[in-house]
Enzyme design. Structure first.
Site, PDB file in Angstrom:
ATOM      1  N   SER A 197      -8.558  -1.272  -7.222  1.00  0.00           N
ATOM      2  CA  SER A 197      -7.440  -1.981  -7.838  1.00  0.00           C
ATOM      3  C   SER A 197      -7.989  -3.154  -8.631  1.00  0.00           C
ATOM      4  O   SER A 197      -9.095  -3.633  -8.364  1.00  0.00           O
ATOM      5  CB  SER A 197      -6.483  -2.489  -6.752  1.00  0.00           C
ATOM      6  OG  SER A 197      -5.543  -3.410  -7.271  1.00  0.00           O
ATOM      7  N   TYR A 210      -4.768  -7.188   1.515  1.00  0.00           N
ATOM      8  CA  TYR A 210      -4.947  -6.149   0.494  1.00  0.00           C
ATOM      9  C   TYR A 210      -6.117  -6.491  -0.425  1.00  0.00           C
ATOM     10  O   TYR A 210      -6.965  -5.634  -0.715  1.00  0.00           O
ATOM     11  CB  TYR A 210      -3.656  -5.998  -0.314  1.00  0.00           C
ATOM     12  CG  TYR A 210      -3.686  -4.851  -1.299  1.00  0.00           C
ATOM     13  CD1 TYR A 210      -3.413  -3.551  -0.879  1.00  0.00           C
ATOM     14  CD2 TYR A 210      -3.992  -5.058  -2.644  1.00  0.00           C
ATOM     15  CE1 TYR A 210      -3.439  -2.492  -1.772  1.00  0.00           C
ATOM     16  CE2 TYR A 210      -4.021  -4.006  -3.546  1.00  0.00           C
ATOM     17  CZ  TYR A 210      -3.749  -2.727  -3.106  1.00  0.00           C
ATOM     18  OH  TYR A 210      -3.789  -1.674  -3.990  1.00  0.00           O
TER      19      TYR A 210
END
Length: 341
Positions: A197, A210
């Protein structure tokens, strides 16, 4: 070799690498074939994983789909089989038109295999990997795609959710790679894809677990790539995929400044996967989508922290996750009330 001579040689190689990189931007290299190769995708039951499965199916890869949700995984497999049937019909028509003289790879020889696997559990990964080797064969393309997000501020996030995020988003890459890399090393052939990501390259507030998991998996991928180069295993390729916010519902509610959002909207999942496939099939080491993410990452590396904070506040990126977290919290409260908790 004399160190001065070696220094100039290294300088030339570095400059040549820039030339080759520029050439790739101007002239797209030819895509390699994955027809008949075993491609394993984790998190294939939905989102990007499902789209990766469909793209590889269109290229006649033999698919192995892993997901924790059996029903969703089977739905993806059904879509893949539909693609295979369409390819088979097209091949039959081509053979008939060519009076049977053309040799075409029939997709009926290809199959899709589904396995219910929790990649956050090490032993589950190893046991399922052994089943794949026995029932399907050795994996040539490994797409580590499975991911989760807790959606809590750090001090409100239960420890077990933090551990779960780290296990699925980061540790699972270790287990799957350890399971399938040995054979790749033996034959010096394979491709490992890490779906990370943009939050593995720079961070924002409210998603500490995350970001930590994605930063960790980016570091894992880079170190693995260097290890393969050091071992001179040039037949094993690696691709790191770092997309910006993708409109899959995973971060529903996430918003940057409304005046900026039209210029940097959430990515369409189809577009994200198609760009990633181009990178994978041309052996591109890394892809950030959109390309603006390369600039953001570079600026974050050279600017003072306070300058980065100013940019975040201008873009509305400093608290962009707060609406998403609030929605998650509201949904959790509604479920608890509904269940009488």
């Amino acid at each position: 070799m004399n160190i001065v001579v070696e220094f100039f040689l290294v300088t030339f190689k570095v400059l040549w690498a820039f030339v080759l990189a520029a050439a790739r931007w101007l002239v797209r290299p030819k895509e390699k074939s994955v027809a008949g190769q075993v491609c394993l995708i984790t998190g294939a039951g939905s989102g990007l994983g499902r789209l990766f499965a469909l793209e590889f199916a269109r290229r006649r890869a033999l698919l192995v789909l892993w997901d924790i949700n059996t029903q969703s995984n089977e739905e993806t497999a059904g879509m893949v089989r539909h693609i295979y049937r369409d390819l088979e019909a097209a091949d039959a028509a081509a053979l008939q038109a060519g009076n049977g003289e053309e040799e075409i790879l029939p997709p009926c020889n290809l199959q899709v295999f589904t396995y219910t696997c929790d990649v956050g559990k090490r032993e589950n990964v190893y046991l399922t990997a052994e089943r794949v080797r026995k029932e399907v064969g050795e994996v040539s393309v490994l797409v580590n795609n499975a991911g989760v997000v807790s959606g809590h501020h750090l001090l409100e996030c239960p420890d077990e959710l933090i551990e779960r995020t780290m296990m699925v988003n980061c540790h699972a890459h270790f287990w799957t790679t350890k399971a399938f890399l040995p054979t790749m090393l033996e034959i010096n052939h394979g491709h490992i894809v890490t779906v990370a990501s943009s939050l593995g390259l720079f961070s924002t507030a409210g998603v500490e677990d995350y970001c930590a998991s994605k930063f960790g998996v980016v570091g894992f991928h880079e170190s693995l790539s260097h290890e393969l180069k050091a071992a001179e295993k040039d037949g094993i390729k690696t691709t790191l995929v770092c997309p910006y916010l993708v409109d899959t519902g995973m971060f529903r509610g996430c918003r940057i400044r409304k005046e900026i959002e039209p210029f940097l909207p959430p990515l369409k999942p189809d577009y994200c996967v198609k760009q990633a496939m181009k990178a994978i099939l041309t052996d591109q080491p890394m892809i950030c989508t959109p390309r603006l993410m390369y600039i953001v990452t570079f600026m974050k590396s050279i600017l003072p922290f306070e300058a980065v904070v100013c940019m975040y506040r201008f873009l509305g990126a400093d608290k962009c996750m707060y609406p998403f977290i609030a929605q998650r919290k509201q949904a959790t409260n509604n479920n608890e009330a509904k269940n009488g908790i």
